[in-house]
Design a protein around this motif. Structure first.
Motif, PDB file in Angstrom:
ATOM      1  N   GLY A 149       1.078 -30.417  17.618  1.00  0.00           N
ATOM      2  CA  GLY A 149       1.288 -30.901  16.827  1.00  0.00           C
ATOM      3  C   GLY A 149       2.596 -30.244  16.419  1.00  0.00           C
ATOM      4  N   GLU A 150       3.541 -30.263  16.411  1.00  0.00           N
ATOM      5  CA  GLU A 150       4.760 -29.520  15.911  1.00  0.00           C
ATOM      6  C   GLU A 150       5.131 -28.466  15.130  1.00  0.00           C
ATOM      7  N   ILE A 151       5.122 -27.353  15.375  1.00  0.00           N
ATOM      8  CA  ILE A 151       4.389 -25.827  15.022  1.00  0.00           C
ATOM      9  C   ILE A 151       6.072 -25.188  14.274  1.00  0.00           C
ATOM     10  N   THR A 152       6.266 -24.470  12.926  1.00  0.00           N
ATOM     11  CA  THR A 152       7.215 -23.575  12.573  1.00  0.00           C
ATOM     12  C   THR A 152       6.205 -22.559  12.142  1.00  0.00           C
ATOM     13  N   VAL A 153       6.321 -21.066  12.254  1.00  0.00           N
ATOM     14  CA  VAL A 153       5.888 -20.108  11.762  1.00  0.00           C
ATOM     15  C   VAL A 153       7.104 -19.511  11.440  1.00  0.00           C
ATOM     16  N   VAL A 154       5.526 -18.913   9.859  1.00  0.00           N
ATOM     17  CA  VAL A 154       6.872 -18.000   9.065  1.00  0.00           C
ATOM     18  C   VAL A 154       6.489 -16.505   8.694  1.00  0.00           C
ATOM     19  N   VAL A 155       7.400 -15.719   8.778  1.00  0.00           N
ATOM     20  CA  VAL A 155       6.481 -14.204   9.638  1.00  0.00           C
ATOM     21  C   VAL A 155       7.145 -13.578   8.285  1.00  0.00           C
ATOM     22  N   GLU A 156       6.991 -12.627   7.371  1.00  0.00           N
ATOM     23  CA  GLU A 156       6.671 -12.080   6.158  1.00  0.00           C
ATOM     24  C   GLU A 156       7.923 -11.422   6.935  1.00  0.00           C
ATOM     25  N   GLY A 157       9.055 -10.459   6.345  1.00  0.00           N
ATOM     26  CA  GLY A 157      10.080  -9.459   7.006  1.00  0.00           C
ATOM     27  C   GLY A 157       9.655  -8.005   6.845  1.00  0.00           C
ATOM     28  N   ALA A 158      10.028  -7.245   7.103  1.00  0.00           N
ATOM     29  CA  ALA A 158       9.803  -5.857   7.118  1.00  0.00           C
ATOM     30  C   ALA A 158       9.421  -4.602   6.224  1.00  0.00           C
ATOM     31  N   PRO A 159       8.591  -4.037   5.921  1.00  0.00           N
ATOM     32  CA  PRO A 159       8.686  -3.436   4.582  1.00  0.00           C
ATOM     33  C   PRO A 159       9.781  -2.670   4.261  1.00  0.00           C
ATOM     34  N   ALA A 160      10.300  -2.549   2.799  1.00  0.00           N
ATOM     35  CA  ALA A 160      11.148  -1.119   2.910  1.00  0.00           C
ATOM     36  C   ALA A 160      11.157   0.012   3.503  1.00  0.00           C
ATOM     37  N   ALA A 161      11.680   0.870   3.414  1.00  0.00           N
ATOM     38  CA  ALA A 161      11.439   1.653   4.330  1.00  0.00           C
ATOM     39  C   ALA A 161      11.027   2.731   3.216  1.00  0.00           C
ATOM     40  N   VAL A 162      10.816   3.822   2.862  1.00  0.00           N
ATOM     41  CA  VAL A 162      10.969   4.589   1.799  1.00  0.00           C
ATOM     42  C   VAL A 162      11.998   5.601   1.112  1.00  0.00           C
ATOM     43  N   PRO A 163      13.034   5.809   0.312  1.00  0.00           N
ATOM     44  CA  PRO A 163      13.845   7.046   1.066  1.00  0.00           C
ATOM     45  C   PRO A 163      13.544   7.796   0.138  1.00  0.00           C
ATOM     46  N   GLY A 164      14.325   9.137   1.545  1.00  0.00           N
ATOM     47  CA  GLY A 164      13.525  10.176   1.663  1.00  0.00           C
ATOM     48  C   GLY A 164      12.529  10.184   2.616  1.00  0.00           C
ATOM     49  N   GLY A 165      11.869   9.502   2.925  1.00  0.00           N
ATOM     50  CA  GLY A 165      10.866   9.279   3.806  1.00  0.00           C
ATOM     51  C   GLY A 165       9.814   8.936   3.594  1.00  0.00           C
ATOM     52  N   LEU A 166       8.364   9.648   4.247  1.00  0.00           N
ATOM     53  CA  LEU A 166       7.037   9.448   3.748  1.00  0.00           C
ATOM     54  C   LEU A 166       6.084  11.287   4.387  1.00  0.00           C
ATOM     55  N   ASP A 167       5.459  10.732   4.001  1.00  0.00           N
ATOM     56  CA  ASP A 167       4.942  12.383   4.422  1.00  0.00           C
ATOM     57  C   ASP A 167       4.019  12.014   5.255  1.00  0.00           C
ATOM     58  N   ALA A 168       2.984  13.152   5.475  1.00  0.00           N
ATOM     59  CA  ALA A 168       2.337  12.569   6.845  1.00  0.00           C
ATOM     60  C   ALA A 168       0.692  11.819   6.231  1.00  0.00           C
ATOM     61  N   ALA A 169       0.614  12.710   4.507  1.00  0.00           N
ATOM     62  CA  ALA A 169      -0.849  11.461   4.350  1.00  0.00           C
ATOM     63  C   ALA A 169      -0.410  10.680   4.050  1.00  0.00           C
ATOM     64  N   GLU A 170       0.625   9.335   3.917  1.00  0.00           N
ATOM     65  CA  GLU A 170       1.247   8.633   4.303  1.00  0.00           C
ATOM     66  C   GLU A 170       1.443   7.268   4.897  1.00  0.00           C
ATOM     67  N   LEU A 171       2.111   8.114   6.133  1.00  0.00           N
ATOM     68  CA  LEU A 171       1.797   7.422   7.252  1.00  0.00           C
ATOM     69  C   LEU A 171       0.586   7.814   7.697  1.00  0.00           C
ATOM     70  N   VAL A 172      -0.203   8.197   7.246  1.00  0.00           N
ATOM     71  CA  VAL A 172      -1.757   7.791   7.885  1.00  0.00           C
ATOM     72  C   VAL A 172      -2.157   7.199   7.538  1.00  0.00           C
ATOM     73  N   ARG A 173      -1.882   6.714   6.112  1.00  0.00           N
ATOM     74  CA  ARG A 173      -2.514   5.452   4.951  1.00  0.00           C
ATOM     75  C   ARG A 173      -2.343   4.519   5.472  1.00  0.00           C
ATOM     76  N   ARG A 174      -0.901   4.170   6.053  1.00  0.00           N
ATOM     77  CA  ARG A 174      -0.304   3.504   6.646  1.00  0.00           C
ATOM     78  C   ARG A 174      -1.066   2.555   7.811  1.00  0.00           C
ATOM     79  N   VAL A 175      -1.063   3.819   9.086  1.00  0.00           N
ATOM     80  CA  VAL A 175      -1.951   3.429   9.699  1.00  0.00           C
ATOM     81  C   VAL A 175      -2.930   2.984  10.132  1.00  0.00           C
ATOM     82  N   ALA A 176      -3.721   3.598   8.916  1.00  0.00           N
ATOM     83  CA  ALA A 176      -5.402   3.005   8.891  1.00  0.00           C
ATOM     84  C   ALA A 176      -5.015   1.334   8.199  1.00  0.00           C
ATOM     85  N   VAL A 177      -4.565   1.337   7.535  1.00  0.00           N
ATOM     86  CA  VAL A 177      -4.621  -0.398   7.000  1.00  0.00           C
ATOM     87  C   VAL A 177      -4.331  -1.112   7.478  1.00  0.00           C
TER      88      VAL A 177
END
Length: 289
Positions: A216-244
């Motif tokens: 059939g005819e296909i249209t794909v809708v994709v969520e936009g990129a999440p906002a970067a956290v102001p001031g950057g992310l600490d190492a623990a948050e980077l690891v958590r996001r990779v885990a997710v």
């Protein structure tokens, strides 16, 4: 006196969705330029309307050559109606060249508003629609497709793509690799038709589903990129996001690259954070807890 160019929306599936003005414009046009004259005949039969003007084909293969002819007719006073196979002309369909030529000659351009798969899919997707970006069809070649997707990796707006059914699985796999397997999306198939289907879920899951074959005819809708956290992310948050992302089925290499893009940091920084967390033992790294 110059004529008028009318861009007319046509049903994307159910003929009952035809704009009320469409029948009148088809009957009154001096020239009807149709992407597919056979589909035009089916549409006019369904609407019970007789086209009295001249019917010409106007599709991707002859658009460039036929535009000057139609532009001259417009300049001479003709009312030209442009219809495509489905939806609004110019939206990934013929139309742009003729509109540009008409505008250049000072010809009036108007439209009969009608159905379009883009806003229909957005409304059904369940994703944010306050801001969106229409990207049309992705390139057929894998390398070019990847390059195009990387251009929009950080795009915050919801993204809309058209795709051919036989390329859908490859396209979703590429999106999962670039955007992340956990990024939410919706595949909208056969909108307004008998077998309409909207499949929602993470890109990784949708790619696996599409490998079974989709029609059939296909249209794909994709969520936009999440906002970067102001001031950057600490190492623990980077690891958590990779885990997710890993828990959603994404490979670690791609998860690290995606998190680095989101956070606006080098991939090496995310990689080092993941390695350090893993070295710290159970409970500290991706997949823990």
């Amino acid at each position: 006196m110059s004529g008028t160019l009318v861009l007319a929306g046509t049903p994307i599936g159910d003929v009952a969705d035809a704009p009320p003005r469409l029948a009148a414009e088809l009957a009154g046009a001096d020239i009807v330029a149709a992407e597919d004259t056979r589909r035009l005949r089916r549409l006019t039969r369904a609407l019970e309307v007789e086209v009295t003007g001249r019917v010409v084909s106007y599709f991707e293969g002859n658009e460039a050559a036929r535009t000057p002819e139609l532009a001259e007719a417009l300049a001479g006073g003709a009312r030209v109606l442009l219809v495509t196979d489905a939806g609004m002309p110019s939206v990934s369909d013929p139309g742009y060249r003729l509109v540009a030529a008409a505008v250049e000659r000072g010809v009036r351009v108007t439209a009969v508003p009608g159905p379009s798969a883009v806003p229909t899919a957005l409304a059904l997707s369940g994703l944010p629609v306050d801001r969106f970006c229409f990207e049309g069809f992705l390139p057929r070649k894998a390398g070019e497709r990847q390059a195009r997707l990387r251009e929009t990796a950080g795009e915050r707006r919801t993204l809309v793509y058209f795709e051919a059914p036989h390329r859908l699985a490859a396209a979703l796999e590429a999106m999962a690799e670039v955007y992340g397997a956990g990024r939410r999306a919706a595949v909208c198939r056969e909108l307004t038709k008998t077998y309409e289907e909207v499949r929602r879920g993470p890109l990784g899951e949708l790619a696996e589903w599409a490998r079974q074959g989709v029609r059939g005819e296909i249209t794909v809708v994709v969520e936009g990129a999440p906002a970067a956290v102001p001031g950057g992310l600490d190492a623990a948050e980077l690891v958590r996001r990779v885990a997710v992302r890993e828990s959603a089925g994404e490979r670690r290499k791609e998860a690290i690259a995606a998190v680095a893009r989101e956070a606006g940091v080098p991939k090496r920084e995310v990689f080092d954070a993941v390695v350090a967390a893993k070295s710290a033992g159970p409970g500290a790294g991706p997949g823990a807890g």
